[in-house]
Design a protein around this motif. Structure first.
Motif, PDB file in Angstrom:
ATOM      1  N   LYS A   1       8.204 -24.862 -62.619  1.00 20.73           N
ATOM      2  CA  LYS A   1       8.280 -26.046 -63.379  1.00 20.73           C
ATOM      3  C   LYS A   1       7.086 -27.090 -63.214  1.00 20.73           C
ATOM      4  N   HIS A   2       6.703 -27.283 -62.139  1.00 16.61           N
ATOM      5  CA  HIS A   2       5.992 -28.206 -61.534  1.00 16.61           C
ATOM      6  C   HIS A   2       4.516 -27.718 -62.103  1.00 16.61           C
ATOM      7  N   LEU A   3       4.088 -26.441 -61.965  1.00 15.06           N
ATOM      8  CA  LEU A   3       2.877 -26.102 -62.618  1.00 15.06           C
ATOM      9  C   LEU A   3       2.699 -26.282 -64.216  1.00 15.06           C
ATOM     10  N   ILE A   4       3.828 -26.038 -64.721  1.00 18.19           N
ATOM     11  CA  ILE A   4       3.682 -26.278 -66.410  1.00 18.19           C
ATOM     12  C   ILE A   4       3.645 -27.776 -66.631  1.00 18.19           C
ATOM     13  N   GLN A   5       4.372 -28.600 -65.650  1.00 21.32           N
ATOM     14  CA  GLN A   5       4.402 -30.079 -65.868  1.00 21.32           C
ATOM     15  C   GLN A   5       2.773 -30.571 -65.573  1.00 21.32           C
ATOM     16  N   LYS A   6       1.997 -29.804 -64.583  1.00 19.64           N
ATOM     17  CA  LYS A   6       0.652 -30.339 -64.043  1.00 19.64           C
ATOM     18  C   LYS A   6      -0.287 -29.854 -65.336  1.00 19.64           C
TER      19      LYS A   6
END
Ligand SMILES: Nc1ncnc2c1ncn2[C@@H]1O[C@H](COP(=O)(O)OP(=O)(O)OP(=O)(O)O)[C@@H](O)[C@H]1O
Ligand SMILES: [Mg+2]
Length: 256
Positions: free
Chosen positions: A112-117
């Motif tokens: 999720k945090h990679l998608i957000q980034k």
């Protein structure tokens, strides 16, 4: 630090680069300018270990380019796109392609945090609204923004951009330079930018390298003699006009 030590290159008996001797400090923003065929792309390909110089060496923090790149993050945006735009992928998919491939092999979704980034980077480049568009549907400038975004998403220590702004509109071109300066200051990235846009680069970069087979100068923009530069690089009849704040035509341009 990047060191070019007496780098020369010969292609088909033609001298493409001759005795390039210079250094680029960590965290420096440098632009390489010069006419078509001056050897700019060849020089950065040598820096990236993609071609071998005929003579001389390049060292990055004391390592050969290949050794350095195997241990550190380097982003490269080539002059000719390396993306196949007819792939049935959306913008967000191509941003996360490495992560998607890794996730696919272990049957997981990208974190999720990679998608957000990735979405933050798309926002920075003004293309979050097209995150679900397919690659084949993008305009030339949108493609260039996606490629630039992918380069930054990697959190590179060195960022090498070969004419990244040929399709960008005037307003976003300015924004691109501001993003690069901000990234450089925030993350101490070394940026090497090949450009024909002498006027714009002279307002943003720390140093301009003027290349035409030989390195004619390597100076802070304010120390460059543009009359000498024009004759060395482009022939004596060419004038280079650097627009400054207060230039009437620039003011006019800004109000359009
Ligand atoms: N693979 C190759 N084989 C033979 N000659 C080459 C090769 N790649 C480049 N050259 C030649 O080397 C010279 C420098 O090319 P290079 O692509 O480095 O120029 P450039 O400064 O990037 O030009 P441009 O502004 O047009 O992108 C040119 O004369 C080109 O024809
Ligand atoms: Mg080139």
């Amino acid at each position: 630090m990047i060191e070019f030590r007496n780098v020369s290159l010969i292609f088909d008996k033609k001298i493409v680069l001759n005795g390039i001797d210079t250094t680029i400090k960590k965290g420096e923003f440098v632009s390489i300018i010069g006419p078509n065929g001056a050897g700019k792309t060849s020089l950065i390909k040598i820096l990236l270990g993609l071609i071998k110089p005929t003579k001389g060496i390049v060292l990055i923090e004391g390592l050969t380019p290949k050794e350095y790149i195997s241990k550190h993050k380097v982003s490269y945006l080539p002059q000719q796109t390396s993306i196949n735009w007819s792939m049935p992928l959306r913008v967000i998919d191509i941003m996360l392609i490495e992560e998607n491939l890794r996730a696919f092999t272990v049957f997981k979704k990208p974190k999720k945090h990679l998608i957000q980034k990735a979405r933050q980077v798309l926002d920075l480049f003004g293309i979050l609204d097209i995150e679900n568009k397919y690659l084949k549907e993008l305009s030339g400038g949108q493609k260039q923004r996606v490629e630039l975004g992918r380069c930054l998403l990697k959190d590179p220590e060195i960022l090498v951009l070969d004419e990244p702004n040929t399709a960008l509109d005037t307003v976003f071109n300015e924004k691109m330079y501001n993003i690069l300066v901000e990234e450089k200051l925030k993350n101490n990235i070394t940026i090497i930018l090949v450009s024909h846009d002498i006027g714009a680069v002279s307002r943003f970069v720390d140093r301009i390298m003027c290349l035409n087979i030989k390195l004619h100068c390597s100076e802070k923009p304010e120390n460059i003699d543009y009359v000498k530069l024009a004759s060395a690089l482009y022939g004596s009849t060419t004038n280079i006009v650097i627009h400054k704040n207060g230039c009437r035509s620039c003011q006019f341009y800004k109000t359009q």
